[in-house]
Design a protein around this motif. Structure first.
Motif, mmCIF file in Angstrom:
data_model
loop_
_atom_site.group_PDB
_atom_site.id
_atom_site.type_symbol
_atom_site.label_atom_id
_atom_site.label_comp_id
_atom_site.label_asym_id
_atom_site.label_seq_id
_atom_site.Cartn_x
_atom_site.Cartn_y
_atom_site.Cartn_z
ATOM 1 N N UNK A 70 -26.578 2.905 13.866
ATOM 2 C CA UNK A 70 -25.854 1.644 13.055
ATOM 3 C C UNK A 70 -24.387 1.698 13.058
ATOM 4 N N UNK A 71 -23.903 0.579 12.967
ATOM 5 C CA UNK A 71 -22.521 0.154 12.725
ATOM 6 C C UNK A 71 -22.263 -0.315 11.370
ATOM 7 N N UNK A 72 -21.318 0.039 10.380
ATOM 8 C CA UNK A 72 -21.378 -0.536 9.137
ATOM 9 C C UNK A 72 -19.323 -1.113 9.292
ATOM 10 N N UNK A 73 -19.269 -2.031 8.854
ATOM 11 C CA UNK A 73 -17.971 -2.708 8.566
ATOM 12 C C UNK A 73 -17.541 -2.756 7.180
ATOM 13 N N UNK A 74 -16.664 -2.140 6.828
ATOM 14 C CA UNK A 74 -16.315 -1.923 5.277
ATOM 15 C C UNK A 74 -14.677 -2.373 5.346
ATOM 16 N N UNK A 75 -14.434 -3.639 4.652
ATOM 17 C CA UNK A 75 -13.032 -3.931 4.590
ATOM 18 C C UNK A 75 -12.335 -3.160 3.300
ATOM 19 N N UNK A 76 -11.164 -3.063 3.392
ATOM 20 C CA UNK A 76 -10.223 -2.490 2.393
ATOM 21 C C UNK A 76 -9.112 -2.944 2.514
ATOM 22 N N UNK A 77 -8.395 -3.120 1.010
ATOM 23 C CA UNK A 77 -7.118 -3.312 1.018
ATOM 24 C C UNK A 77 -6.240 -2.441 -0.024
ATOM 25 N N UNK A 78 -5.029 -1.744 0.441
ATOM 26 C CA UNK A 78 -4.307 -0.852 -0.385
ATOM 27 C C UNK A 78 -2.965 -0.944 -0.471
ATOM 28 N N UNK A 79 -2.095 -0.469 -1.238
ATOM 29 C CA UNK A 79 -0.931 -0.348 -1.485
ATOM 30 C C UNK A 79 -0.780 1.017 -1.483
ATOM 31 N N UNK A 80 -0.078 1.787 -0.269
ATOM 32 C CA UNK A 80 0.301 3.114 -0.425
ATOM 33 C C UNK A 80 1.539 3.494 -1.390
ATOM 34 N N UNK A 81 1.735 4.585 -2.026
ATOM 35 C CA UNK A 81 2.708 4.885 -2.791
ATOM 36 C C UNK A 81 3.009 6.359 -2.432
ATOM 37 N N UNK A 82 4.476 6.665 -2.469
ATOM 38 C CA UNK A 82 5.020 7.934 -2.221
ATOM 39 C C UNK A 82 4.915 8.647 -3.659
ATOM 40 N N UNK A 83 5.126 9.848 -3.426
ATOM 41 C CA UNK A 83 4.964 10.314 -4.958
ATOM 42 C C UNK A 83 6.428 10.178 -5.654
ATOM 43 N N UNK A 84 7.263 9.864 -4.897
ATOM 44 C CA UNK A 84 8.560 9.925 -5.556
ATOM 45 C C UNK A 84 8.549 8.589 -6.319
ATOM 46 N N UNK A 85 8.104 7.323 -5.661
ATOM 47 C CA UNK A 85 8.053 6.102 -6.376
ATOM 48 C C UNK A 85 6.927 6.195 -7.308
ATOM 49 N N UNK A 86 6.067 6.898 -7.348
ATOM 50 C CA UNK A 86 4.946 7.010 -8.691
ATOM 51 C C UNK A 86 5.637 7.411 -9.461
ATOM 52 N N UNK A 87 6.489 8.672 -9.532
ATOM 53 C CA UNK A 87 7.250 9.190 -10.689
ATOM 54 C C UNK A 87 8.287 8.226 -11.251
ATOM 55 N N UNK A 88 8.896 7.387 -10.360
ATOM 56 C CA UNK A 88 9.755 6.532 -10.888
ATOM 57 C C UNK A 88 8.912 5.392 -11.781
ATOM 58 N N UNK A 89 7.646 4.818 -11.140
ATOM 59 C CA UNK A 89 7.032 3.670 -11.957
ATOM 60 C C UNK A 89 6.887 4.393 -13.230
ATOM 61 N N UNK A 90 6.226 5.518 -13.383
ATOM 62 C CA UNK A 90 5.692 6.341 -14.441
ATOM 63 C C UNK A 90 6.777 6.369 -15.434
ATOM 64 N N UNK A 91 7.977 6.758 -15.113
ATOM 65 C CA UNK A 91 9.016 6.788 -16.056
ATOM 66 C C UNK A 91 9.324 5.546 -16.716
ATOM 67 N N UNK A 92 9.278 4.522 -15.748
ATOM 68 C CA UNK A 92 9.524 2.928 -16.312
ATOM 69 C C UNK A 92 8.682 2.836 -17.471
ATOM 70 N N UNK A 93 7.557 3.395 -17.718
ATOM 71 C CA UNK A 93 6.235 3.033 -18.891
ATOM 72 C C UNK A 93 6.551 4.154 -19.949
ATOM 73 N N UNK A 94 7.542 5.303 -19.720
ATOM 74 C CA UNK A 94 7.729 6.284 -20.736
ATOM 75 C C UNK A 94 7.002 7.378 -20.638
#
Length: 246
Positions: free
Chosen positions: A191-215
Motif C-alpha cells: 500500500x501507498x498512502x499520500x498524506x498532505x501537510x502544511x507547517x510553519x517552522x520556527x527556530x527556538x530563538x524566534x519562539x522565545x521572542x514571540x513568547x516575550x511578546x505575550x508576556x
C-alpha cells in the motif's frame, strides 16, 4: 484553522498506526512524566489534543485534563477512549477559557500546523491567558534542518525506513514565510498512502521572542522528554515558559 482541521480529518483514520510507526506511542511514558510534575494532580489543557495519546494517561495520574482540537474526527477518537477528559472543538490559535490551568501544553509539533506567524503568536497569547499565576506552558517543536531547505524548490527527505515501512517527505519551501507545503508518502507492504501537510517552522530563538511578546519567558529547554540536554545536534526541543515577572 482550516489547515489544522484538514490535517485532523485526513490523519484520524490512520492516526494510531501512524504515531506508533513514528515512535510517539513508545515515548508516552516519558512525556506524561515530564508534564505531570508541572501540575501535580492539578489541571492541564492540551492544545491539539487529538485522540488523547498524552491526555488520557496524564488524566490517569489524577490530573484534570481538558483539550481543544479542530478535528471532529479526532475528538470522536478521544471520546471512544475515555470520558475522563473534557474536550471541545475549536481553534488553538484563538480560544478563551474561564478556567485557569496549572499547565497548558502542545506536543508532537502541533504548534507548527499554525501556518502563519500571526496565528502562532495568537496561540501563545491565548495559552498565556489560560494559565494561572504559577502556571507553565510546554511546547514540543522540531529544530528546522538547514540542508534540505532550498528556497522555492522541492526537497525530499526520508522520515522513516525500516523492514516494514518507508515514509518519504516531499516539500516545497518558502523561506520568506518559513512555510513548508509537504506530502508524506507512506509505503507499507503493497500500500501507498499520500498524506498532505502544511507547517510553519520556527527556530527556538524566534519562539522565545514571540513568547516575550505575550508576556511569557523561557525557564527551561530540553532536547527530549527525558530531560536530555538541548544541543546543536538536537532535532527537537521541549520548551517551558512562565508568565514574566512584573
Amino acid at each position: 484553522m482550516s489547515d489544522e482541521l484538514t490535517y485532523g480529518e485526513i490523519y484520524a483514520p490512520i492516526y494510531e498506526e501512524y504515531i506508533t510507526v513514528q515512535g510517539k506511542v513508545a515515548e508516552v511514558g516519558e512525556t506524561v512524566a515530564f508534564l505531570a510534575r508541572y501540575c501535580n494532580g492539578g489541571s492541564a489543557l492540551e492544545l491539539g489534543i487529538g485522540d488523547g495519546r498524552v491526555a488520557v494517561p496524564l488524566s490517569e495520574r489524577g490530573v484534570k485534563v481538558d483539550g481543544i482540537d479542530n478535528s471532529c474526527s479526532m475528538l470522536k477518537l478521544l471520546a471512544k477512549r475515555t470520558d475522563l477528559v473534557k474536550a471541545w472543538q475549536g481553534d488553538i490559535a484563538h480560544f478563551s477559557s474561564e478556567r485557569r490551568y496549572n499547565l497548558v501544553y502542545c506536543v508532537y509539533f502541533t504548534f507548527a500546523l499554525l501556518f502563519t506567524r500571526e496565528a502562532q503568536i495568537a496561540c501563545l497569547r491565548s495559552a498565556a491567558q489560560a494559565l494561572d499565576d504559577e502556571g507553565v506552558l510546554v511546547l514540543e517543536l522540531g529544530v528546522p534542518g538547514l540542508d534540505p531547505l532550498v528556497g522555492g524548490q522541492k526537497t525530499t527527505t526520508a522520515r522513516l525506513v525500516n523492514h516494514e515501512n518507508t515514509i518519504l517527505n516531499v516539500s516545497v519551501h518558502d523561506p520568506l514565510t518559513q512555510n513548508l507545503v509537504s506530502t508524506l508518502l507512506w509505503f507499507s507492504g503493497t500500500s501507498v498512502r499520500r498524506l498532505p501537510q502544511r507547517v510553519r517552522y520556527v527556530y527556538h530563538q524566534e519562539l522565545d521572542t514571540m513568547a516575550e511578546c505575550v508576556g511569557l519567558e523561557l525557564t527551561e529547554r530540553w532536547g527530549d522528554w527525558a530531560r536530555g540536554a538541548f544541543t546543536e545536534r538536537s532535532e527537537r526541543h521541549i520548551s517551558v515558559y512562565r508568565r514574566r515577572s512584573p
